[in-house]
Design an enzyme around this catalytic site. Structure first.
Site, PDB file in Angstrom:
ATOM      1  N   ARG A  99      42.429  -8.281  35.918  1.00 16.88           N
ATOM      2  CA  ARG A  99      41.743  -9.317  35.142  1.00 16.88           C
ATOM      3  C   ARG A  99      41.482  -8.901  33.706  1.00 16.88           C
ATOM      4  O   ARG A  99      41.664  -9.698  32.771  1.00 16.88           O
ATOM      5  CB  ARG A  99      40.432  -9.708  35.841  1.00 16.88           C
ATOM      6  N   LYS A 134      35.845 -16.336  11.712  1.00 18.67           N
ATOM      7  CA  LYS A 134      35.345 -17.047  12.896  1.00 18.67           C
ATOM      8  C   LYS A 134      36.021 -16.494  14.145  1.00 18.67           C
ATOM      9  O   LYS A 134      36.846 -17.139  14.788  1.00 18.67           O
ATOM     10  CB  LYS A 134      35.577 -18.546  12.748  1.00 18.67           C
ATOM     11  N   LYS A 166      30.442 -18.296  -1.542  1.00 17.62           N
ATOM     12  CA  LYS A 166      30.506 -19.525  -0.770  1.00 17.62           C
ATOM     13  C   LYS A 166      29.443 -20.520  -1.228  1.00 17.62           C
ATOM     14  O   LYS A 166      28.615 -20.211  -2.091  1.00 17.62           O
ATOM     15  CB  LYS A 166      30.370 -19.208   0.721  1.00 17.62           C
ATOM     16  N   GLU A 200      34.302 -20.578  -3.575  1.00 15.64           N
ATOM     17  CA  GLU A 200      34.442 -21.851  -2.870  1.00 15.64           C
ATOM     18  C   GLU A 200      33.983 -22.990  -3.768  1.00 15.64           C
ATOM     19  O   GLU A 200      32.899 -22.929  -4.354  1.00 15.64           O
ATOM     20  CB  GLU A 200      33.606 -21.837  -1.590  1.00 15.64           C
ATOM     21  N   ASP A 221      37.471 -26.596  -0.583  1.00 12.28           N
ATOM     22  CA  ASP A 221      36.883 -26.884   0.727  1.00 12.28           C
ATOM     23  C   ASP A 221      36.797 -28.374   1.019  1.00 12.28           C
ATOM     24  O   ASP A 221      36.180 -29.132   0.262  1.00 12.28           O
ATOM     25  CB  ASP A 221      35.483 -26.263   0.801  1.00 12.28           C
TER      26      ASP A 221
END
Length: 287
Positions: A99, A134, A166, A200, A221
Site C-alpha cells: 500500500r 499548493k 502577492k 502579482e 492573476d
C-alpha cells in the site's frame, strides 16, 4: 532521479511507520514466513509514470532481500495493462509494503499524467506549464518532481528561494501608504539584482507599473483573455509574464495563445486524481 536520497528515505520511513506501526497483523497471522512470491505492479489505465524510485525505497527499507525490477523509467507514458515493475521475494514483505508503494506511485503518476495533459494542450505556443506551492505538506519535493516527469516546470520550491510580492503583501503595504512601484523598489534594494522578483497584479495598469519598476516576472492573476493579451503587449518583454487563476484543461490553450510565458496550475498538485495502478501476485508460489 534527482530527489536527494535522504529525503526519499525520510518520507518512505514515515509512510511505512504510519501504515505498518508495530506490525502487519493480518499478513503475519495469515502468511507463513517462508513463503515467497512474485508480484507485478500493473497500470489499470493509461498515464505517465512517476515514483518508481520510491517503490524501490519502500522495499529497500522494509526488506532488502525483495528484488525490485523496474521495466520502465519515470516520465514514460504507458497504456493500461502495462507492467511497470516486478517484485520477487518474501510474500510477507511484499504484502506489507504494497500500500505504501502504491500510494506513492499512484499519487506521483497522477500528477505526472495531469501535467502531461496540460503540456500537450499548449503545444506549439511559447507558454510553459509550471506548478505552485499548493502541495501536500511534507511531499512537496516528490510532487514537484512528478510535475517535471510530466513535462512541466517548477516554480519556486518555497518561501526561501524566490521573492513573490502577492496581493496580500501589497494590500498591507498600501494600507500603510506604500504604492506598488515603491514596494518593488524597496524589495529590490533588500534582495539585490541576483534574486528573481515576481509581482502579482490584477490589471493592465499595474502590470505596466511592475514592468517599469523592474519586476523580473509579473503574475497576471485571474485576468480575462483580452486583459491578459493586453498586459502581455504592454509589458513588451521587459519582464516575463505568468497567467494564473482557475486554469483548466478547457481554458489553458486560449490562455497560452495570449502570449504569456508561463501558466501556473495549482490543480497539478492540490486536486489531482491518483493514477489507477495495482499490484498482482502470481498464483504460483513456493515455500
Amino acid at each position: 532521479m534527482d530527489i536527494p536520497l535522504h529525503l526519499i528515505d525520510t518520507i518512505v520511513s514515515q509512510a511505512l511507520a504510519e501504515d505498518i506501526g508495530n506490525g502487519d497483523i493480518t499478513t503475519l497471522a495469515a502468511i507463513p514466513a517462508n513463503i515467497t512470491t512474485t508480484a507485478y505492479i500493473v497500470t489499470r489505465e493509461a498515464g505517465v509514470i512517476a515514483g518508481l524510485p520510491l517503490v524501490a525505497a519502500v522495499f529497500r527499507q522494509l526488506d532488502p532481500t525483495v528484488r525490485v525490477t523496474c521495466h520502465i523509467t519515470d516520465g514514460t507514458p504507458v497504456s493500461a495493462g502495462t507492467t511497470v515493475a516486478t517484485l520477487t521475494g518474501s510474500a510477507r514483505s511484499i504484502l506489507s509494503g504494497e500500500r505504501v508503494a502504491l500510494n506513492l506511485l499512484q499519487r506521483l503518476s497522477g500528477i505526472a499524467t495531469l501535467t502531461a495533459h496540460y503540456v500537450a494542450a499548449i503545444a506549439g505556443t511559447r507558454a510553459q506549464i509550471i506548478d505552485t506551492r499548493k502541495t501536500t505538506p511534507g511531499l512537496r519535493v516528490l510532487e514537484k518532481y512528478a510535475v517535471r516527469m510530466g513535462g512541466g516546470r517548477n516554480h519556486r520550491f518555497g518561501l526561501y528561494d524566490g521573492v513573490m510580492l502577492k496581493d496580500n503583501h501589497l494590500a498591507i503595504l498600501a494600507a500603510h501608504g506604500v504604492d506598488l512601484a515603491t514596494a518593488i523598489a524597496r524589495v529590490r534594494a533588500q534582495i539585490g539584482p541576483m534574486v528573481r522578483l515576481e509581482v502579482e497584479v490584477e490589471c493592465v495598469t499595474d502590470a505596466i507599473i511592475a514592468a517599469e519598476a523592474g519586476a523580473d516576472l509579473i503574475l497576471l492573476d485571474n485576468m480575462p483573455l483580452d486583459q491578459l493579451r493586453a498586459a502581455v503587449q504592454a509589458v513588451g518583454g521587459r519582464a516575463k509574464t505568468e497567467a494564473s487563476g482557475g486554469v483548466t484543461l478547457q481554458t489553458v490553450r486560449a490562455i497560452a495563445e495570449t502570449g504569456v510565458d508561463y501558466i501556473s496550475v495549482g490543480a497539478l498538485t492540490h486536486s489531482v486524481r491518483a493514477l489507477d495502478i495495482g499490484l498482482d501476485c502470481t498464483e504460483e508460489q513456493r515455500g
